[in-house]
Design an enzyme around this catalytic site. Structure first.
Site, PDB file in Angstrom:
ATOM      1  N   GLU B  60      -6.899   1.571   1.637  1.00 30.83           N
ATOM      2  CA  GLU B  60      -6.368   0.665   0.095  1.00 30.83           C
ATOM      3  C   GLU B  60      -7.729   0.596  -0.522  1.00 30.83           C
ATOM      4  OE1 GLU B  60      -5.180  -0.400   2.877  1.00 30.83           O
ATOM      5  OE2 GLU B  60      -3.076   0.006   2.808  1.00 30.83           O
ATOM      6  N   HIS B 130       6.012  -7.825   3.577  1.00 33.09           N
ATOM      7  CA  HIS B 130       6.554  -6.894   2.757  1.00 33.09           C
ATOM      8  C   HIS B 130       7.331  -7.948   1.757  1.00 33.09           C
ATOM      9  CE1 HIS B 130       6.226  -4.625   6.562  1.00 33.09           C
ATOM     10  NE2 HIS B 130       5.998  -3.453   5.651  1.00 33.09           N
TER      11      HIS B 130
END
Lengths: 454, 325
Positions: B60, B130
């Site tokens: 990322e 999540h």
């Protein structure tokens, strides 16, 4: 894939999943079920590699490369130091060239330009460390003993190439022609500083010279350089990106991120590591165990060269070659320049606390500027009279420039809120107006701006 | 007009952005041929080629670092972080780099063309990693814009505005609504303004404020309150940074009451910032304390998700408490 793995774990545990209508309408289950991945998994049962089946065949992992490897039936480790890395040296300290050495493209004009930038670098560093000691500027970082890496690197590029440096590469900016006044205005954070007085001294940047403004966080420019170069490639520019960093910064996660991104996406970027032996007080042998930074190039599948960083001709040669390769092949290159930081990390530390005088003396004998001077003298491209005149005039110029820059006003208070966004938003205008009212109330406490507020 | 779900609206916006601008690129983990794990970038690689829509390695900080470099170079990167829960390795590249690029260089350089898209939020049995709503971390960083759409129409208009805005924008997409939320979306190009809230429904007794997926929660609570004869004014904040103080303050001046509902945990969430500003702007107009209905101050749970979330019932209770204060 993370969400799928999550779902798969549950799948493996429960074997049977009863999914309510409510869940289907409104959940990740629906999204997974709607995808190819989960369908494959349901057909084939639970196992991780199956997720790959959903990948495009063209995109699938290329395992051909492993097939060529010899097969063994007794376990054996390969050694962590098994890659032998040669070091390129062209110029000897006495100014003579090694026998058989291949010279870079260089003539007297280029050599003189490089040498003048090196001299400017040495003088500016020496004077500004002094100015910091006198309390005239807050901070400085010299590059004593490793000037060849930055100046020589810039000399191997073209003007349109972007340079994204760490912070000790002012030599590249000097070579590109950043003026003495520009340097001074930045260091004195006055209103003529291109950076509007916002960053500590030595955080230079210039759009006109394609030199990206320095950022203090270490290594952040590495993945950025990969992206910058990728953009250059896509737009068909005749340009590469040069990315400087130190061997200490190469421990940052951004180093890995940037090199891998550049390799995978084939970005024409030159990663130039200045291995100067120290990250502030931490010696390189406490930073990593592998064979320098160059050995890592192999892991990323990037062409790599190690050079003597105090050898201006080796730096120039390697950079010229790297640029040519990066541009032609659209691929990254790594240059590891071995050097030594003869000065302190910055004016805020004292190296006598972490290394010996003997160690420093050993490296003083490898002065890159003296080495180039010796070569210039041997070529009769330079003489002692020119040498004396150059250094004298540089010292005078720097001293005079300090006196000018320190008298220039600080930036106006409005500069506090500009450039946070492309336009000053409402809430910042409000905060600025409140601040102005406050300053008017206590003008003696805010001498830089009080007199200039309307 | 076409019927689209929120994913299709986003895909449509990306398609328009890539068609009009050759330097617009979409990339991230699994974003290429696969079209992203949620399918937001479906078909874009086929249409615009592998050089402009591609998979990145799993890194990322590399994705956003790469995007910063591209934006500084003059390209228009639209980077995807697969889940907002995984944006944190890129925190430095966002907070110290993207947000400060223009300021630190005195406008010599900027990354205004950068857009970061990321699915956020819970309600999908996603557990700790999540489900998070990390907008408040970024709202504390001058230089960023943060946008959260509530439905497909908003998503398309706000995403196109974010991509074209000359500042780095984080665009958080409510993944719970990706397929659940459908509606009429014009097929042509349009934009909705950044930094402007929208009064979704006029009311007189109390102001309800939320953003993203939480909008349908406050709408449901407002329906319950309506049955009790309470008239709720409903506002979608849409932009977290910079946010529209004026619209919220005007509404609260009228109703005298404010309930803010957010998915993220209570402490130091963006609702807290709104509450502080609105009490300062509207102090003499307030009839009751500003209420924050938020996630609990725990990591996002799995089995006890229903208990944890700031649902319509908790919001309804907050409305009644405010009225009965």
């Amino acid at each position: 894939m993370r969400c799928y793995n999550n779902v798969l774990n549950l799948w493996a545990k429960t074997q049977t999943i009863i999914i309510s209508k409510d869940r289907i309408n409104n959940s990740i289950w629906y999204q997974c079920l709607a995808s190819k991945v989960i369908l494959y998994l349901i057909q084939d049962g639970y196992s991780f590699p199956l997720a790959r089946k959903a990948d495009n065949k063209e995109n699938a992992m290329n395992s051909e490369v492993y097939k060529e490897s010899p097969v063994v039936h007794q376990p054996a480790f390969i050694d962590g130091h098994s890659v032998e890395i040669p070091i390129l040296k062209i110029l000897q300290q006495d100014g003579s060239v090694y026998q058989g050495a291949e010279l870079p493209k260089i003539d007297q004009a280029l050599a003189t330009r490089i040498y003048k930038a090196l001299a400017f670098h040495r003088v500016l560093d020496e004077r500004m460390v002094g100015a910091q000691r006198q309390g005239r500027i807050s901070f400085y970082m010299a590059a004593l003993g490793e000037e060849a890496a930055s100046v020589g690197g810039a000399a191997g590029l073209e003007d349109q190439d972007m340079i994204m440096a760490q912070y000790r590469e002012q030599g590249a900016l000097m070579y590109r022609g950043f003026s003495l006044e520009d340097f001074m205005n930045q260091m004195f954070s006055n209103e003529k500083d291109l950076g509007k007085g916002r960053q500590m001294p030595i955080h230079y940047g210039s759009n006109a010279l394609n030199y990206m403004t320095i950022s203090s966080p270490l290594g952040t420019q590495i993945p950025q350089a990969a992206g910058y170069a990728y953009g250059q490639k896509l737009q068909g520019k005749d340009a590469v990106t040069m990315c400087y960093f130190g061997e200490g910064a190469a421990s940052e996660g951004d180093f890995h991120a940037g090199l891998n991104m550049a390799a995978v996406h084939q970005a024409p970027v030159i990663f130039f590591c200045r291995n100067n032996g120290y990250a502030i007080s931490t010696p390189a042998d406490e930073q990593f165990v592998g064979n320098g930074i160059a050995s890592r190039g192999v892991g990323y599948g990037i062409k790599t060269i190690r050079i003597d960083g105090n050898d201006i001709l080796a730096v120039l040669k390697a950079t010229q070659l790297a640029r040519e390769y990066a541009l032609k092949e659209n691929k990254p290159v790594i240059i590891e320049a071995m050097s030594y930081r003869l000065g302190a990390h910055s004016t805020s530390d004292d190296p006598s606390g972490y290394r010996t005088r003997e160690e420093e003396a050993k490296w003083q004998a490898h002065d890159p500027i003296l080495r180039m001077k010796n070569w210039m003298l041997a070529n009769e491209w330079w003489d002692e009279a020119q040498e004396t005149a150059l250094f004298e005039s540089l010292r005078e110029d720097v001293l005079a420039a300090v006196k000018v820059a320190e008298k220039i006003d600080k930036p106006p208070v409005e500069d506090l809120v500009t450039d946070v966004y492309d336009q000053v938003p409402e809430h910042l205008n409000k905060q600025l107006n409140e601040l102005k009212q406050h300053i008017k109330k206590y003008p003696e406490s805010y001498p830089f701006t009080a007199g200039r507020i309307k | 007009m076409a019927q689209m779900n929120l994913l299709q609206a986003i895909n449509n916006a990306l398609d328009i952005a890539m068609a009009e601008n050759d330097s617009a690129l979409c990339f991230g983990e699994d974003v290429g041929h696969f079209g992203g794990v949620f399918r937001a970038t479906s078909g874009l690689q086929e249409k615009y080629g592998k050089a402009r829509c591609f998979n990145t390695p799993l890194v990322e900080q590399g994705i956003i670092g790469f995007a910063n470099g591209l934006a500084a170079q003059g390209s228009t990167p639209i980077a995807e972080i697969q889940f907002a829960d995984y944006i944190f390795p890129a925190f430095d590249q966002i907070v110290n780099e993207a947000a400060k690029f223009r300021y630190r260089s005195g406008n010599e350089f900027d990354v205004g063309k950068l857009t970061i898209r990321s699915p956020y939020g819970g309600g999908i049995a996603g557990g700790l990693y999540h489900s998070q709503s990390p907008e408040a971390y970024f709202a504390h960083t001058p230089g960023l814009k943060i946008v959260v759409p509530r439905n497909p129409y908003q998503a398309k208009g706000l995403l196109l505005a974010s991509i074209r805005d000359d500042n780095p924008v984080i665009f958080f997409e409510p993944k719970r609504l990706y397929r659940a939320s459908t509606g009429e979306v014009p097929e042509e190009d349009y934009q909705l303004p950044l930094g402007k809230a929208e009064v979704v429904k006029q009311g007189s007794d109390i102001t309800l404020l939320a953003w993203g997926a939480q909008m349908e929660i406050i709408e449901k609570a407002a329906e319950m309150a309506d049955n009790d004869g309470i008239s709720c004014e409903i506002i979608d904040l849409r932009s977290i940074l910079p946010w529209d103080v004026e619209t919220i303050a005007a509404s609260v001046m009228k109703t005298g009451r404010l309930v803010i509902s957010q998915e993220a945990p209570l402490t130091a969430g963006f609702a807290s910032e709104i509450a502080a500003t609105i009490q300062s702007e509207c102090f003499l107009h307030l009839e009751s304390p500003i209420a924050r209905v938020c996630g609990m101050d725990t990591p996002y749970p799995l089995a006890l998700e229903k208990e944890y979330v700031s649902d319509h019932l908790k919001t309804y209770e907050a409305i009644k408490n405010s009225l009965n204060y």
